[in-house]
Design a protein around this motif. Sequence first.
Motif, mmCIF file in Angstrom:
data_model
loop_
_atom_site.group_PDB
_atom_site.id
_atom_site.type_symbol
_atom_site.label_atom_id
_atom_site.label_comp_id
_atom_site.label_asym_id
_atom_site.label_seq_id
_atom_site.Cartn_x
_atom_site.Cartn_y
_atom_site.Cartn_z
ATOM 1 N N ILE A 109 0.873 -1.175 0.000
ATOM 2 C CA ILE A 109 0.000 0.000 0.000
ATOM 3 C C ILE A 109 0.912 1.227 0.000
ATOM 4 O O ILE A 109 1.768 1.371 0.884
ATOM 5 N N ILE A 110 0.752 2.059 -1.015
ATOM 6 C CA ILE A 110 1.687 3.160 -1.253
ATOM 7 C C ILE A 110 0.980 4.487 -1.012
ATOM 8 O O ILE A 110 -0.147 4.676 -1.455
ATOM 9 N N LEU A 111 1.646 5.376 -0.287
ATOM 10 C CA LEU A 111 1.081 6.715 -0.068
ATOM 11 C C LEU A 111 2.136 7.774 -0.375
ATOM 12 O O LEU A 111 3.274 7.677 0.087
ATOM 13 N N THR A 112 1.761 8.772 -1.156
ATOM 14 C CA THR A 112 2.638 9.927 -1.343
ATOM 15 C C THR A 112 1.896 11.163 -0.846
ATOM 16 O O THR A 112 0.670 11.173 -0.788
ATOM 17 N N GLY A 113 2.652 12.187 -0.487
ATOM 18 C CA GLY A 113 2.029 13.409 -0.008
ATOM 19 C C GLY A 113 2.780 14.619 -0.512
ATOM 20 O O GLY A 113 3.996 14.578 -0.671
ATOM 21 N N VAL A 114 2.040 15.685 -0.774
ATOM 22 C CA VAL A 114 2.695 16.929 -1.198
ATOM 23 C C VAL A 114 1.941 18.110 -0.590
ATOM 24 O O VAL A 114 0.718 18.107 -0.519
ATOM 25 N N ARG A 115 2.703 19.088 -0.109
ATOM 26 C CA ARG A 115 2.079 20.292 0.464
ATOM 27 C C ARG A 115 1.670 21.240 -0.650
ATOM 28 O O ARG A 115 2.520 21.601 -1.479
ATOM 29 N N PRO A 116 0.447 21.693 -0.664
ATOM 30 C CA PRO A 116 0.028 22.615 -1.723
ATOM 31 C C PRO A 116 0.350 24.064 -1.362
ATOM 32 O O PRO A 116 -0.540 24.860 -1.041
ATOM 33 N N THR A 117 1.627 24.412 -1.410
ATOM 34 C CA THR A 117 2.010 25.778 -1.058
ATOM 35 C C THR A 117 2.544 26.541 -2.263
ATOM 36 O O THR A 117 2.958 27.693 -2.139
ATOM 37 N N GLY A 118 2.533 25.891 -3.432
ATOM 38 C CA GLY A 118 2.954 26.553 -4.661
ATOM 39 C C GLY A 118 2.787 25.571 -5.800
ATOM 40 O O GLY A 118 2.693 24.368 -5.545
ATOM 41 N N PRO A 119 2.749 26.063 -7.029
ATOM 42 C CA PRO A 119 2.695 25.131 -8.151
ATOM 43 C C PRO A 119 3.968 24.288 -8.175
ATOM 44 O O PRO A 119 4.993 24.694 -7.627
ATOM 45 N N LEU A 120 3.906 23.111 -8.787
ATOM 46 C CA LEU A 120 5.067 22.219 -8.765
ATOM 47 C C LEU A 120 6.064 22.604 -9.857
ATOM 48 O O LEU A 120 5.699 23.081 -10.920
ATOM 49 N N HIS A 121 7.356 22.430 -9.530
ATOM 50 C CA HIS A 121 8.418 22.809 -10.467
ATOM 51 C C HIS A 121 9.180 21.574 -10.921
ATOM 52 O O HIS A 121 8.841 20.448 -10.504
ATOM 53 N N ILE A 122 10.188 21.786 -11.773
ATOM 54 C CA ILE A 122 10.883 20.628 -12.346
ATOM 55 C C ILE A 122 11.675 19.860 -11.291
ATOM 56 O O ILE A 122 12.042 18.709 -11.510
ATOM 57 N N GLY A 123 11.922 20.479 -10.130
ATOM 58 C CA GLY A 123 12.544 19.740 -9.022
ATOM 59 C C GLY A 123 11.575 18.690 -8.493
ATOM 60 O O GLY A 123 11.953 17.530 -8.273
ATOM 61 N N HIS A 124 10.310 19.081 -8.301
ATOM 62 C CA HIS A 124 9.286 18.104 -7.908
ATOM 63 C C HIS A 124 9.127 17.038 -8.988
ATOM 64 O O HIS A 124 8.927 15.869 -8.694
ATOM 65 N N TYR A 125 9.204 17.506 -10.245
ATOM 66 C CA TYR A 125 8.952 16.602 -11.367
ATOM 67 C C TYR A 125 9.973 15.461 -11.370
ATOM 68 O O TYR A 125 9.604 14.293 -11.339
ATOM 69 N N CYS A 126 11.276 15.797 -11.363
ATOM 70 C CA CYS A 126 12.247 14.700 -11.472
ATOM 71 C C CYS A 126 12.517 14.058 -10.122
ATOM 72 O O CYS A 126 12.942 12.907 -10.064
ATOM 73 N N GLY A 127 12.223 14.753 -9.017
ATOM 74 C CA GLY A 127 12.460 14.156 -7.702
ATOM 75 C C GLY A 127 11.322 13.280 -7.235
ATOM 76 O O GLY A 127 11.529 12.368 -6.430
ATOM 77 N N ALA A 128 10.102 13.545 -7.689
ATOM 78 C CA ALA A 128 8.964 12.807 -7.151
ATOM 79 C C ALA A 128 7.976 12.354 -8.223
ATOM 80 O O ALA A 128 7.661 11.165 -8.327
ATOM 81 N N LEU A 129 7.500 13.288 -9.043
ATOM 82 C CA LEU A 129 6.394 12.945 -9.951
ATOM 83 C C LEU A 129 6.754 11.804 -10.910
ATOM 84 O O LEU A 129 5.977 10.862 -11.075
ATOM 85 N N VAL A 130 7.928 11.894 -11.538
ATOM 86 C CA VAL A 130 8.317 10.857 -12.508
ATOM 87 C C VAL A 130 8.355 9.485 -11.830
ATOM 88 O O VAL A 130 7.814 8.498 -12.341
ATOM 89 N N ASN A 131 8.960 9.441 -10.649
ATOM 90 C CA ASN A 131 9.032 8.188 -9.890
ATOM 91 C C ASN A 131 7.657 7.657 -9.543
ATOM 92 O O ASN A 131 7.366 6.483 -9.692
ATOM 93 N N ASN A 132 6.810 8.550 -9.022
ATOM 94 C CA ASN A 132 5.502 8.114 -8.538
ATOM 95 C C ASN A 132 4.624 7.611 -9.679
ATOM 96 O O ASN A 132 3.902 6.621 -9.526
ATOM 97 N N VAL A 133 4.719 8.282 -10.815
ATOM 98 C CA VAL A 133 3.924 7.853 -11.972
ATOM 99 C C VAL A 133 4.436 6.494 -12.468
ATOM 100 O O VAL A 133 3.653 5.619 -12.842
ATOM 101 N N ALA A 134 5.763 6.303 -12.437
ATOM 102 C CA ALA A 134 6.319 5.000 -12.848
ATOM 103 C C ALA A 134 5.831 3.899 -11.910
ATOM 104 O O ALA A 134 5.459 2.810 -12.361
ATOM 105 N N ILE A 135 5.823 4.179 -10.617
ATOM 106 C CA ILE A 135 5.338 3.194 -9.639
ATOM 107 C C ILE A 135 3.862 2.895 -9.913
ATOM 108 O O ILE A 135 3.439 1.741 -9.965
ATOM 109 N N GLN A 136 3.104 3.966 -10.113
ATOM 110 C CA GLN A 136 1.670 3.813 -10.404
ATOM 111 C C GLN A 136 1.455 2.906 -11.624
ATOM 112 O O GLN A 136 0.622 1.996 -11.591
ATOM 113 N N ASN A 137 2.220 3.146 -12.683
ATOM 114 C CA ASN A 137 1.977 2.420 -13.925
ATOM 115 C C ASN A 137 2.560 1.012 -13.919
ATOM 116 O O ASN A 137 2.131 0.162 -14.684
#
Length: 350
Positions: free
Chosen positions: A6-34
């Motif tokens: 069971i996998i959980l990710t979390g992100v604070r909504p304090t600003g739009p996401l930048h390419i640091g979030h993208y390569c540090g988290a989003l790419v990984n999480n989407v790969a795990i999801q898929n």
Amino acid sequence: MSDEKIILTGVRPTGPLHIGHYCGALVNNVAIQNAGGYAHMYAMIADAQGLTDNFDDPEKVRRNVMEVALDMLAAGYDPTKTTMFIQSAVPELTELTFYYMNLVTVARLQRNPTVKGEIAQKEKFANGLPVGFLTYPISQASDITAFRANIVPAGDDQAPMIEQTNEIVHKFNSIYGEVLKPVKIVMPESSLAARLPGTDGNAKMSKSLGNCIYLKDSADEIAARVKSMFTDPKHLRVEDPGNTRDNPVFIYLSVFAKPEHFAAFLPEYANYEELAAHYERGGLGDVKVKKFLNSVLQETLKPIREKREMLARDTASVMEILRNGTERARAVAAETLADVKRAMRLNYFD
Ligand code: TRP
């Protein structure tokens, strides 16, 4: 206890996401999801945690819930695979936090290195530390245990939160009986991708420093940011040998530039290593490298931006995704809360 993932990710909504979030988290999480192979995957928008240091700016947190949801969906989160939800709309999490508070000392919270660092940095806490901020690691333990998550993909700054969560799990189970599950952090493989520096060379990309490239940035905004990027200040003439290691242009290229990009935009070099070697030897100018980085980023971010623009035309549908996800998340958290209260002898009306 089953060993289903069971996998959980979390992100604070304090600003739009930048390419640091993208390569540090989003790419990984989407790969795990898929990749599949898990029982559940949750993606939480941690607005309540976001408020712990932005309680004086509620509009900012509210606005960024939608921004972050758009960024996540544009980057490939699929609501049929991942339950996307809003933290504050699952009040069971707050109730769990109150019970877990008994199991954690103030001294232990003050020792949490991530919290300690944040407190030291925040001017607004100079005259006194709000209890809500100090205790956010306890609320994070609630986020994780409520969904019986055993895997949290996150950066190394979150390791102290996972450690504290496991301490709470063990203490709870030893006092009230085996109810909660321990959890493991899974960190990105590449440490460069895990923490991208700012365009100004600062170690961290951050909204307040104005050194970010956002997923929502237009083609022109990306081009302007790349153009003004910090490089090696000692690399004055093209012939001079250059430093690639503390040079954000090269760090971004090492993360984003694929062989296809070289073939399409800079065929004189086969890959990053060849380009970097030439820069270090001398004879390669910053303008040329920046032009290439711009092409790479434009190519990478264009499909995300286009998908985001499409989604942003119908924010009501995005809210509906979050509402559905939140309903499902709430049902699961309510079960855990009932288990917790039963174990704590608080189930008077059962
Ligand atoms: N602390 C995380 C961050 O700053 C956000 C978060 C809140 C989180 N609750 C969580 C992350 C639970 C993982 C699991 O980005």
